[in-house]
Design an enzyme around this catalytic site. Structure first.
Site, mmCIF file in Angstrom:
data_model
loop_
_atom_site.group_PDB
_atom_site.id
_atom_site.type_symbol
_atom_site.label_atom_id
_atom_site.label_comp_id
_atom_site.label_asym_id
_atom_site.label_seq_id
_atom_site.Cartn_x
_atom_site.Cartn_y
_atom_site.Cartn_z
ATOM 1 N N THR A 43 0.829 -1.205 0.000
ATOM 2 C CA THR A 43 0.000 0.000 0.000
ATOM 3 C C THR A 43 0.862 1.254 0.000
ATOM 4 O OG1 THR A 43 -1.599 -1.240 1.308
ATOM 5 C CG2 THR A 43 -1.958 1.113 1.110
ATOM 6 N N TYR A 106 -12.714 -5.504 0.423
ATOM 7 C CA TYR A 106 -13.988 -5.044 -0.144
ATOM 8 C C TYR A 106 -15.019 -6.153 -0.325
ATOM 9 C CZ TYR A 106 -17.387 -2.332 -2.737
ATOM 10 O OH TYR A 106 -18.541 -1.708 -3.117
ATOM 11 N N TYR A 132 -0.860 -10.748 4.870
ATOM 12 C CA TYR A 132 -0.945 -9.366 5.350
ATOM 13 C C TYR A 132 -2.341 -9.174 5.923
ATOM 14 C CZ TYR A 132 -0.632 -4.206 5.137
ATOM 15 O OH TYR A 132 -0.623 -2.861 5.430
ATOM 16 N N ARG A 137 -8.145 -1.723 6.752
ATOM 17 C CA ARG A 137 -8.201 -1.377 5.324
ATOM 18 C C ARG A 137 -8.978 -2.397 4.507
ATOM 19 N NH1 ARG A 137 -4.349 2.521 3.378
ATOM 20 N NH2 ARG A 137 -2.904 3.189 5.006
ATOM 21 N N LYS A 160 2.302 -10.432 8.294
ATOM 22 C CA LYS A 160 2.470 -9.014 8.612
ATOM 23 C C LYS A 160 1.182 -8.609 9.311
ATOM 24 C CE LYS A 160 2.739 -4.364 6.636
ATOM 25 N NZ LYS A 160 2.707 -3.548 5.395
ATOM 26 N N ILE A 202 7.487 -4.538 8.986
ATOM 27 C CA ILE A 202 7.412 -3.984 7.628
ATOM 28 C C ILE A 202 6.928 -2.558 7.821
ATOM 29 C CG2 ILE A 202 6.309 -4.144 5.376
ATOM 30 C CD1 ILE A 202 6.253 -7.173 5.722
#
Length: 291
Positions: A43, A106, A132, A137, A160, A202
């Protein structure tokens, strides 16, 4: 395999296009400053606004520029399993050391859907995969139980974790085992994350302060949390300032002050407002990075 400070590498732009010359210089700079790995086209690398060809060209450039000096974990996520597999295959084919795959955003799959998404990527590739998990998000949260099932697959190497929940590290140690790699995806809690059993971060801030972030992570890995905390105290205002507005905008502005790259971002992201710029300048001074 993957540990320490691994910058979530920005994608520099010039006149609206990817600035590959600057990208190569950034790779060399990170190696010189002690970063332990690089993570392009996440991102922070503005993957949502890169074309597929740009995405793949950035990964290829970073792998070649790193030249085996430090590991490269290529961003390879999508909410379309077939598209994610394309990116995982590309990362594998150009010689990346791992693929970072975000939980599908989404469309909000169930836990069974999350498992099948990652299982397919695992079964149809031959590269270590880092999950991840960033529910803020992606709007979906992989549970420790689902992660534990995935951890039984040999190339699902770690996570992550950007949940911000430090108790997750302990819960995932139980379900995934002690060899499962856990790295933080949140700079502000990275010190505490390591104390709970993590082995790195990260990091967005490492784009700006790679030496300090590397030193902090190395102190944690050595069990010297007192030294690590002193370094975190220097970094904390920068962590906060960079994320006052979208983190990539903050990181690129800070980098522009250090003559590392332009602060150009693609819409819908915007340049920073003046109050946030002032906050970042003050944080850089606090960290000893700006006069």
């Amino acid at each position: 395999m993957f540990k320490g400070s691994m910058p979530a590498l920005v994608t520099p732009f010039k006149d609206g296009a990817v600035d590959f010359d600057t990208l190569k210089r950034l790779v060399d700079w990170h190696v010189d400053k002690g970063s332990h790995g690089l993570v392009p086209v996440g991102t922070t690398g503005e993957s949502p606004t890169l074309t597929h060809s740009e995405h793949e060209a950035v990964v290829d450039t970073v792998v070649k520029a790193a030249a085996g000096r430090i590991p490269v974990i290529a961003g390879a996520g999508s909410n379309n399993t077939a598209e994610a597999l394309r990116f995982v295959h590309h990362a594998q084919n150009v010689g990346a050391d791992g693929a970072l795959v975000v939980t599908p955003y989404y469309n909000k799959p169930t836990q069974a859907g999350l498992y099948e998404h990652f299982r397919m990527l695992h079964d149809e590739s031959n590269i270590p995969i880092i999950i991840y998990n960033i529910p803020g998000r992606s709007a979906v949260d992989m549970t420790p139980e689902t992660m534990g099932k995935l951890a039984q697959l040999p190339r699902i190497a770690g996570v992550k974790d950007a949940t911000g929940d430090l108790a997750r590290v302990c819960a995932q140690r139980i379900t995934c085992g002690l060899d499962f790699i856990q790295v933080s995806g949140e700079d502000a809690t990275a010190h505490g994350f390591n104390a709970q059993g993590g082995t790195g971060c990260i990091s967005v801030t490492a784009n700006v302060a790679p030496a300090l972030c590397s030193q902090m992570q190395e102190a944690c890995l050595a069990g010297d949390y007192a030294t690590a905390l002193k370094l975190q105290d220097r970094l904390m205002p920068l962590h906060q300032a960079i994320f006052t507005e979208p983190g990539v905008s903050g990181a690129k502005y800070a980098m522009s002050l250090l003559d590392l790259c332009e602060d150009s971002v693609r819409l819908p992201l915007m340049p920073l407002t003046d109050p946030t710029k002032d906050k970042i300048q003050a944080a850089l001074r606090h960290a000893g990075l700006l006069n």
